[in-house]
Design an enzyme around this catalytic site. Structure first.
Site, PDB file in Angstrom:
ATOM      1  N   CYS A 147     -36.751 -10.183  75.302  1.00 50.33           N
ATOM      2  CA  CYS A 147     -37.208 -10.329  73.913  1.00 50.33           C
ATOM      3  C   CYS A 147     -36.651 -11.634  73.339  1.00 50.33           C
ATOM      4  O   CYS A 147     -37.346 -12.389  72.657  1.00 50.33           O
ATOM      5  CB  CYS A 147     -36.714  -9.173  73.056  1.00 50.33           C
ATOM      6  SG  CYS A 147     -37.085  -7.533  73.706  1.00 50.33           S
TER       7      CYS A 147
ATOM      8  N   CYS B  44     -38.291 -15.238  73.709  1.00 53.10           N
ATOM      9  CA  CYS B  44     -39.314 -15.672  72.743  1.00 53.10           C
ATOM     10  C   CYS B  44     -38.803 -15.639  71.302  1.00 53.10           C
ATOM     11  O   CYS B  44     -39.038 -16.545  70.528  1.00 53.10           O
ATOM     12  CB  CYS B  44     -40.551 -14.783  72.835  1.00 53.10           C
ATOM     13  SG  CYS B  44     -41.460 -14.961  74.371  1.00 53.10           S
ATOM     14  N   HIS B  45     -38.095 -14.545  70.964  1.00 50.27           N
ATOM     15  CA  HIS B  45     -37.751 -14.327  69.546  1.00 50.27           C
ATOM     16  C   HIS B  45     -36.341 -14.798  69.189  1.00 50.27           C
ATOM     17  O   HIS B  45     -35.952 -14.692  68.021  1.00 50.27           O
ATOM     18  CB  HIS B  45     -37.869 -12.839  69.203  1.00 50.27           C
ATOM     19  CG  HIS B  45     -39.256 -12.276  69.354  1.00 50.27           C
ATOM     20  ND1 HIS B  45     -40.267 -12.574  68.490  1.00 50.27           N
ATOM     21  CD2 HIS B  45     -39.788 -11.454  70.297  1.00 50.27           C
ATOM     22  CE1 HIS B  45     -41.374 -11.927  68.876  1.00 50.27           C
ATOM     23  NE2 HIS B  45     -41.104 -11.247  69.978  1.00 50.27           N
TER      24      HIS B  45
ATOM     25  N   CYS C  54     -49.131  18.194  53.936  1.00 53.06           N
ATOM     26  CA  CYS C  54     -47.851  17.512  53.707  1.00 53.06           C
ATOM     27  C   CYS C  54     -47.547  17.500  52.212  1.00 53.06           C
ATOM     28  O   CYS C  54     -46.427  17.739  51.762  1.00 53.06           O
ATOM     29  CB  CYS C  54     -47.916  16.062  54.181  1.00 53.06           C
ATOM     30  SG  CYS C  54     -48.600  15.804  55.822  1.00 53.06           S
TER      31      CYS C  54
ATOM     32  N   CYS D 207     -45.819  20.434  50.192  1.00 55.13           N
ATOM     33  CA  CYS D 207     -44.360  20.510  50.163  1.00 55.13           C
ATOM     34  C   CYS D 207     -43.739  19.268  49.529  1.00 55.13           C
ATOM     35  O   CYS D 207     -42.859  19.370  48.689  1.00 55.13           O
ATOM     36  CB  CYS D 207     -43.800  20.671  51.580  1.00 55.13           C
ATOM     37  SG  CYS D 207     -44.001  22.342  52.226  1.00 55.13           S
TER      38      CYS D 207
ATOM     39  N   ARG E 231     -40.570  13.435  63.844  1.00 56.02           N
ATOM     40  CA  ARG E 231     -40.358  14.188  62.611  1.00 56.02           C
ATOM     41  C   ARG E 231     -41.668  14.798  62.110  1.00 56.02           C
ATOM     42  O   ARG E 231     -41.712  15.944  61.673  1.00 56.02           O
ATOM     43  CB  ARG E 231     -39.759  13.266  61.555  1.00 56.02           C
ATOM     44  CG  ARG E 231     -39.308  13.991  60.312  1.00 56.02           C
ATOM     45  CD  ARG E 231     -38.169  14.938  60.657  1.00 56.02           C
ATOM     46  NE  ARG E 231     -37.876  15.856  59.564  1.00 56.02           N
ATOM     47  CZ  ARG E 231     -38.628  16.901  59.244  1.00 56.02           C
ATOM     48  NH1 ARG E 231     -39.726  17.155  59.938  1.00 56.02           N
ATOM     49  NH2 ARG E 231     -38.295  17.685  58.260  1.00 56.02           N
TER      50      ARG E 231
ATOM     51  N   CYS F 247     -42.942  18.888  61.504  1.00 57.61           N
ATOM     52  CA  CYS F 247     -43.612  19.482  60.344  1.00 57.61           C
ATOM     53  C   CYS F 247     -44.877  20.209  60.801  1.00 57.61           C
ATOM     54  O   CYS F 247     -45.138  21.329  60.369  1.00 57.61           O
ATOM     55  CB  CYS F 247     -43.979  18.416  59.316  1.00 57.61           C
ATOM     56  SG  CYS F 247     -42.687  18.095  58.107  1.00 57.61           S
TER      57      CYS F 247
END
Lengths: 107, 156, 262, 142
Positions: free
Chosen positions: C77, C80-81, C178, C181, C219, C223
């Protein structure tokens, strides 16, 4: 990837100071009481002991059980006595052993 | 909503409860009346007198789940060469196994305070026992209410 | 007559959808709260101190991965970065972001994997793998403290809207959305747990329940599982649209990555 | 009030074992099973968080039960507020009374989206369980 540990020891302290040491290590702490999706018990894989030496002398030692949470975190105290090295060793199931060191300057 | 997810999982909870029952039934008969924590304590300290005091367990009174519960144990002690805490043992009453953590200290600690994170399979009591350099034993007990038993989501 | 009706129907659907979104009880911007504010003193302390935050271990893993040469191109990574602390500052705060070639938004996990397949000529990292979580945690850390700033423009708006539709859609055997709640009942208790507003300010984050780091998609999957709904496959467009909508809904809130939650 | 008669379960739902019922106004006056429920079994269903799920959202007169939800009204007094038939419809499919309700449809299998495979074609509670809960709720008087 190997286990990774994070240690927080003050770089400098005055002789006689009580210093706080924080340690954190990556480990699943598989309790041996859980069941996998195949219905079989997942074998225990925990760190069983953790100890700290200060210039070679053991100043703190623990025994862990499956009730210690994953990625064990332990904070304890010691008196800054001399310049030198604190060495931390974690030993566990399946040949797990990690040692990490931290230097301290005592004035 | 995940609280609901946790509540809906019954199979693993059942297995966990089964494991707890199994370990309890393996104990010798007289121990059954004592409960797992007291039995474990007696297994370590025998009939020695354990006095309440000097030991403080600091745990959140109520936690959302028992998988990672912060715990601090502190013992009143001058931590001098002649008067210090030699060891601390922490026990629980409801996990599949009664031990939590045991540790050795020396006067070099300066302060008999340690913190860690533990697992609690449901609302229960914890007891920490400190063994002093003069051989006396002191204990502190605390209860933690776990709003939901420690269990898993469906595996990802 | 029948033909005209057919033409009118889609227009009517749009009008109805507009009415529905007007009725949608959005939380006013000034009343938004991070889940952090609902946490106990102990858990807040865990997030605030790096040595105490178990997610720090993954950030360290990510830092090591940043410079590891990968794939048949044998590029890291960093090749390039360069230094992530400067080049990646604020980047995670803008994701999911529109990708011109794919003509749709990508989340940060997909962006990393695109780099792997196209630049490093390496295999993509599986969702929720230790390495992908570590890289997303490391990148996220570079935006810690910055405001969430996903872009809402002609390219992304249709996807934000698609995410909003999923957010508002009743799903599963329990037939909940969603929104039921996290907008209408935020602050109320679901059994013993205070419902958060559901702002994704700290992902990937360390959940005490998981005892590990996890992504926003994990996550969301939780739900859906609770609603007894069929989860989407990891990386599905629906998840990314939902992530984009949630980040837009949390616009201006502070990035906490890597956060800790109960 | 004009009583509206509606046939409850669709043909496809019936094929999956959902019994037909008749809605009269805001109630289902007749037992789904043709027999009265058992209030003692109903209490067990209501307080079982894996079966009834009730206490996730509702509170009720159970001082020994920790962590009751606050998302919905208390169950205390439900038997005074509602008739048996009203309670039954609110359990079976509360959306027929209020489309915006968060009360899950405990006895409906159609018109749902993306139901997880393990729950597809199944009602949250069986007809017998609904009757038990209705019989129990009817005992909750102010």
């Amino acid at each position: 990837m190997t286990a990774r540990a994070l240690i927080n020891v003050p770089r400098k302290a005055k002789r006689g100071d009580v210093i706080e040491i924080k340690t954190l290590i990556s480990h699943v702490m598989e309790s041996g009481f859980r069941t996998g999706t195949n219905g079989k018990t997942i074998p225990r894989d925990i760190i069983t002991s953790f100890a700290c030496t200060y210039n070679g002398e053991e100043i703190f030692a623990t025994q862990f059980y499956p009730a210690v949470a994953a990625n064990p975190f332990v904070t304890f105290y010691t008196i800054a006595t001399d310049n030198g090295t604190l060495a931390f060793t974690w030993i566990g199931d399946n040949g797990f052993e990690v040692t990490q060191e931290a230097k301290i300057v005592v004035e | 909503m995940d609280a609901m997810a946790r509540l809906l999982i019954t199979r693993r909870e059942a297995v966990l409860a089964g494991a707890a029952a199994l370990s309890a039934s393996a104990l010798p008969a007289p121990a059954a009346a004592l409960g797992q924590m007291d039995t474990a304590i007696r297994n370590v300290f025998g009939e020695a007198t354990i006095r309440a005091g000097k030991v403080t367990l600091d745990l959140p009174p109520l936690v959302e789940n028992g998988n990672t519960v912060p715990m601090t144990v502190s013992v009143e002690s001058p931590m001098t060469k002649d008067n210090y805490v030699k060891a601390i043992h922490v026990f629980n009453d409801k996990n599949p196994q009664p031990n939590v953590i045991s540790l050795k200290l020396s006067p070099r600690a300066g302060k008999a305070v340690i913190a860690t994170r533990i697992r609690l399979a449901g609302t229960q009591k914890l007891t920490a026992i400190a063994e002093m350099s003069d051989g006396t034993l002191w204990s502190g007990t605390e209860e933690v209410v776990v709003t939901l038993a420690a269990c898993l989501e469906d595996l990802p | 007559m029948e033909k005209r009706l057919r033409l009118v129907a889609p227009a009517l659907a749009i009008v109805l959808a507009a009415i529905a979104s007007l009725a949608f009880a959005e939380i006013p911007l000034s009343q938004r709260r991070s889940g952090y504010e609902q946490m106990s003193r102990e858990v807040k302390a865990m997030q605030d101190d790096d040595t105490s935050n178990p997610a720090s271990l993954s950030v360290l893993d990510g830092e090591a991965l940043w410079t590891r040469r990968e794939g048949s191109a044998q590029k890291s990574c960093a090749d390039c970065h360069h230094d992530a602390e400067t080049s990646m500052r604020g980047v995670s705060a803008r994701y999911p972001a529109f990708d011109a070639a794919k003509r749709r938004p990508l989340d940060i996990e997909q962006r990393i994997n695109l780099c792997r397949t196209e630049k490093q000529q390496a295999t993509p990292l599986p969702f929720e793998s230790r390495d992908l979580l570590a890289l997303t945690a490391y990148l996220g850390k570079q935006s810690r403290g910055m405001p969430i700033a996903v872009i809402s423009d002609d390219d992304t708006k249709p996807f934000i809207e698609a995410g909003r539709q999923i957010y508002a859609r009743r799903q599963g055997q329990l037939n909940l959305s969603c929104q039921n709640c996290h907008d209408d009942n935020a602050g109320q208790k679901l059994a013993g747990v205070e419902l958060p507003q559901g702002h994704p300010t700290g992902y990937p984050l360390y959940r005490l329940e998981w005892q590990s780091l996890g992504s926003l998609q994990r996550r969301l999957r939780n739900c859906l599982f609770g609603m007894r709904a069929e989860p989407y496959a990891y990386g599905a467009d629906e998840y990314v649209d939902l992530e984009l909508f949630l980040m837009w809904r949390a616009r201006g809130m502070t990035v906490e990555t890597p956060a800790v939650r109960p | 009030m004009v009583a509206t008669l509606m046939l409850g379960a669709s043909a496809s739902a019936r094929a999956q074992g959902v019994r037909p019922y008749t809605v009269v106004g805001d109630a289902i006056p007749a037992s789904l099973t043709g027999a009265p429920g058992d209030p003692e079994r109903g209490l067990k269903i209501v307080t079982n968080r894996q079966v009834g799920l009730c206490l996730l959202c509702h509170s009720g007169p159970y001082p020994e039960e920790r962590f009751q939800g606050t998302m919905a009204p208390t169950l205390a007094g439900a038997g005074t507020r509602w008739s048996e038939g009203q309670l039954r419809l609110r359990m079976v499919d509360a959306a027929r009374i209020s489309p915006e309700t968060i009360m899950p449809p405990y006895y409906r299998v159609d018109g749902l989206t993306r139901v997880a495979p393990g729950f597809r074609g199944k009602t949250i509670l069986t007809a017998e369980q609904i009757e038990d809960v209705v019989a129990y709720l009817k005992t909750l008087k102010n």
